[in-house]
Write a protein that holds these residues in place. Structure first.
Motif, PDB file in Angstrom:
ATOM      1  N   LEU A  92      72.989  15.899 -11.587  1.00  9.21           N
ATOM      2  CA  LEU A  92      73.644  17.008 -11.200  1.00  9.21           C
ATOM      3  C   LEU A  92      72.693  17.950 -10.572  1.00  9.21           C
ATOM      4  O   LEU A  92      73.146  18.657  -9.464  1.00  9.21           O
ATOM      5  CB  LEU A  92      74.262  17.806 -12.449  1.00  9.21           C
ATOM      6  N   ASP A  93      71.503  18.104 -11.000  1.00  9.24           N
ATOM      7  CA  ASP A  93      70.610  18.968 -10.305  1.00  9.24           C
ATOM      8  C   ASP A  93      70.169  18.540  -8.989  1.00  9.24           C
ATOM      9  O   ASP A  93      69.573  19.436  -8.139  1.00  9.24           O
ATOM     10  CB  ASP A  93      69.280  18.970 -11.146  1.00  9.24           C
ATOM     11  N   HIS A  94      70.723  17.480  -8.569  1.00  7.09           N
ATOM     12  CA  HIS A  94      70.022  16.631  -7.129  1.00  7.09           C
ATOM     13  C   HIS A  94      71.200  16.515  -6.463  1.00  7.09           C
ATOM     14  O   HIS A  94      71.532  15.640  -5.478  1.00  7.09           O
ATOM     15  CB  HIS A  94      69.158  15.687  -7.319  1.00  7.09           C
ATOM     16  N   SER A 103      79.696  13.047 -17.948  1.00  8.44           N
ATOM     17  CA  SER A 103      80.482  12.675 -19.072  1.00  8.44           C
ATOM     18  C   SER A 103      81.145  13.917 -20.037  1.00  8.44           C
ATOM     19  O   SER A 103      80.932  14.934 -19.577  1.00  8.44           O
ATOM     20  CB  SER A 103      79.687  11.842 -20.061  1.00  8.44           C
ATOM     21  N   ASP A 104      82.259  13.616 -20.798  1.00  6.67           N
ATOM     22  CA  ASP A 104      82.852  14.645 -21.397  1.00  6.67           C
ATOM     23  C   ASP A 104      82.020  15.499 -22.123  1.00  6.67           C
ATOM     24  O   ASP A 104      81.956  16.734 -22.295  1.00  6.67           O
ATOM     25  CB  ASP A 104      83.844  13.828 -22.316  1.00  6.67           C
ATOM     26  N   GLU A 105      81.003  14.757 -22.835  1.00  7.13           N
ATOM     27  CA  GLU A 105      79.942  15.385 -23.670  1.00  7.13           C
ATOM     28  C   GLU A 105      79.132  16.404 -22.880  1.00  7.13           C
ATOM     29  O   GLU A 105      78.626  17.459 -23.571  1.00  7.13           O
ATOM     30  CB  GLU A 105      79.283  14.589 -24.714  1.00  7.13           C
ATOM     31  N   THR A 106      78.666  15.880 -21.910  1.00  4.04           N
ATOM     32  CA  THR A 106      77.780  16.761 -21.107  1.00  4.04           C
ATOM     33  C   THR A 106      78.458  17.972 -20.490  1.00  4.04           C
ATOM     34  O   THR A 106      77.970  19.140 -20.243  1.00  4.04           O
ATOM     35  CB  THR A 106      77.292  16.081 -19.657  1.00  4.04           C
ATOM     36  N   ILE A 110      77.865  21.709 -20.981  1.00  3.47           N
ATOM     37  CA  ILE A 110      77.583  22.911 -20.039  1.00  3.47           C
ATOM     38  C   ILE A 110      78.658  23.863 -20.204  1.00  3.47           C
ATOM     39  O   ILE A 110      78.327  25.229 -20.070  1.00  3.47           O
ATOM     40  CB  ILE A 110      77.867  22.282 -18.692  1.00  3.47           C
ATOM     41  N   ALA A 111      79.877  23.678 -20.702  1.00  4.05           N
ATOM     42  CA  ALA A 111      80.807  24.666 -20.648  1.00  4.05           C
ATOM     43  C   ALA A 111      80.522  25.791 -21.959  1.00  4.05           C
ATOM     44  O   ALA A 111      80.611  26.822 -21.748  1.00  4.05           O
ATOM     45  CB  ALA A 111      82.248  23.972 -21.100  1.00  4.05           C
ATOM     46  N   LEU A 164      83.303  23.775 -13.272  1.00  3.00           N
ATOM     47  CA  LEU A 164      83.661  22.515 -14.006  1.00  3.00           C
ATOM     48  C   LEU A 164      85.037  22.202 -13.986  1.00  3.00           C
ATOM     49  O   LEU A 164      86.019  23.051 -14.148  1.00  3.00           O
ATOM     50  CB  LEU A 164      83.360  22.995 -15.412  1.00  3.00           C
ATOM     51  N   SER A 165      85.328  21.087 -13.717  1.00  2.00           N
ATOM     52  CA  SER A 165      86.899  20.613 -13.802  1.00  2.00           C
ATOM     53  C   SER A 165      86.869  19.089 -14.217  1.00  2.00           C
ATOM     54  O   SER A 165      86.455  18.038 -13.559  1.00  2.00           O
ATOM     55  CB  SER A 165      87.242  20.905 -12.504  1.00  2.00           C
ATOM     56  N   GLY A 166      87.154  19.051 -15.695  1.00  2.00           N
ATOM     57  CA  GLY A 166      87.372  17.628 -16.242  1.00  2.00           C
ATOM     58  C   GLY A 166      85.869  17.101 -16.327  1.00  2.00           C
ATOM     59  O   GLY A 166      85.027  17.690 -16.498  1.00  2.00           O
ATOM     60  N   ASN A 167      85.599  16.012 -15.578  1.00  5.51           N
ATOM     61  CA  ASN A 167      84.462  15.325 -15.137  1.00  5.51           C
ATOM     62  C   ASN A 167      83.748  15.543 -14.181  1.00  5.51           C
ATOM     63  O   ASN A 167      82.895  14.831 -13.828  1.00  5.51           O
ATOM     64  CB  ASN A 167      84.566  13.852 -15.588  1.00  5.51           C
TER      65      ASN A 167
END
Ligand code: ADP
Ligand code: MG
Length: 356
Positions: A92-94, A103-106, A110-111, A164-167
């Motif tokens: 994500l950072d790159h 993933s859902d858990e990530t 973040i949310a 953020l939108s879903g995955n």
């Protein structure tokens, strides 16, 4: 103010200072399981997330609980590491401003970080990572950045701009995030779930000073946790708890001396990019959710006394203990009855906050 630095810990007190564990701990990436005689507690030490973790289960399916917990810690570290090229956060950072799949858990964590950003009026921000890195807090190569450099980097700090939108997640180009300020608390919550699923009803999790306990001590008495002194070795107070998280953020945990006589610590004020110096030396949050306590301890430290008190009044889901620069210990009514000062600190001015 004069406060004695040397404090001896009562033998009954689990002050849980890292030094108690490091001697028996393994090197980075390794772990060790120690088993007591039958029916006794079982412990494991894991080094992960830049932290020595010590997990102890007193009953239930101890071996299974510990080995599943270790696997989970290692899995989460791989998922959320900022430096591991295979991690979701690294990708994500790159991602250069393009959508990245997570993933859902990530996405959920973040949310949660974004919610805390909103709740704290920006005092908590997972996108501070490049600023922390500029100071050297991410690798120990400390330096004081120039003001120009800080204001340049701060242009890309604002986690409310993450989409953020879903995955799918989109970070504005130039932004990088790190879930480090929440990760250990979240990990403690996961371990707690794993332990409970294995029938563990009495356990102590020390994730580098983040303490999460399950139930009571095996003899039914509460766990006794030391609140570290921000002025030196030892503990200021003892806190008796059951079934909860006790998580502290303090400037004394990681800092350097700037050569100008100033101390620079690792908790930054996102408004300035400088270490947050708002009158608090340590903020301890006590509550049921590890990730909330973890995020809030950092947040309260940044918000300072007034901001912290205001946030506590607005919410009903945590207690706190603040130690201020001018030598006061402020605690909220829900926990005050469980706190006792050690003799060496009996001169500290204490203040109990109530909601009315
Ligand atoms: P620990 O390093 O033990 O997790 P804390 O819970 O106090 O200590 O979290 C501080 C960490 O959070 C820092 O090491 C840094 O990575 C990050 N951080 C520093 N300032 C902030 C902030 N204002 N908002 C969010 N994260 C921060
Ligand atoms: Mg924290």
């Amino acid at each position: 103010m004069a406060i004695s630095r040397a404090v001896s810990l009562g033998t009954a007190v689990l002050a849980l200072l890292p030094m108690l564990w490091t001697s028996g701990c393994s090197k980075a990436g390794e772990s060790a399981v120690s088993a007591a005689e039958d029916g006794g507690p079982q412990s494991i030490s894991v080094f992960a997330m830049d932290t020595y973790m010590q997990l102890t289960a007193y009953d239930g399916q101890k071996s299974a609980a510990l080995s599943q917990a270790k696997d989970e810690v290692e899995r989460l570290e791989k998922l959320w590491s900022v430096t591991d090229e295979g991690s979701e956060i690294y990708r994500l950072d790159h991602s250069g401003g393009e959508p990245a799949e997570i993933s859902d858990e990530t996405a959920e964590l973040i949310a949660f970080g974004m919610e805390l950003n909103e709740l704290t009026g920006g005092a908590f921000d997972i996108s501070l990572y490049p600023v922390l890195s500029e100071w050297g807090f991410t690798n120990g190569d400390y330096k004081i950045p120039s003001e120009e450099r800080l204001s340049e980097l701060l242009k890309n700090v604002d986690s409310s701009r993450i989409e953020l939108s879903g995955n799918a997640a989109v970070l504005p180009d130039g932004m990088s995030i790190d879930l480090g300020a929440l990760g250990k608390g979240e990990t403690g919550d996961r371990i707690t779930e794993i332990f409970r699923a294995n029938g563990v009803s009495s356990a102590l999790l020390d994730l580098g000073g983040n303490i999460q306990v399950i139930g009571s001590k095996p003899d039914g008495s509460p766990w006794k946790i030391g609140i570290k002194s921000p002025w030196g070795e030892g503990s200021v107070a003892k806190l008796e708890v059951r079934d909860c998280c006790v998580i502290t953020s303090g400037g004394y945990e990681r800092f350097f001396e700037g050569g100008d006589g100033e101390i620079y610590w690792h908790i930054l004020d996102p408004k300035t990019g400088y270490p947050a110096k708002n009158g608090i030396l340590s903020a301890t949050v006590i509550g049921k959710s590890g990730r909330l306590c973890d995020g809030l301890s950092t947040s309260l430290f940044v918000l300072g006394e007034e901001g912290a008190k205001k946030l506590w009044r607005e919410r009903g889901d945590f207690d706190m203990i603040l130690i201020t620069e001018d030598g006061r210990l402020i605690m909220t009514e829900g926990i005050a009855g469980e706190v006792s000062l050690y003799e060496e600190f009996s001169g500290l001015e204490t203040e109990v906050m109530s909601r009315d």
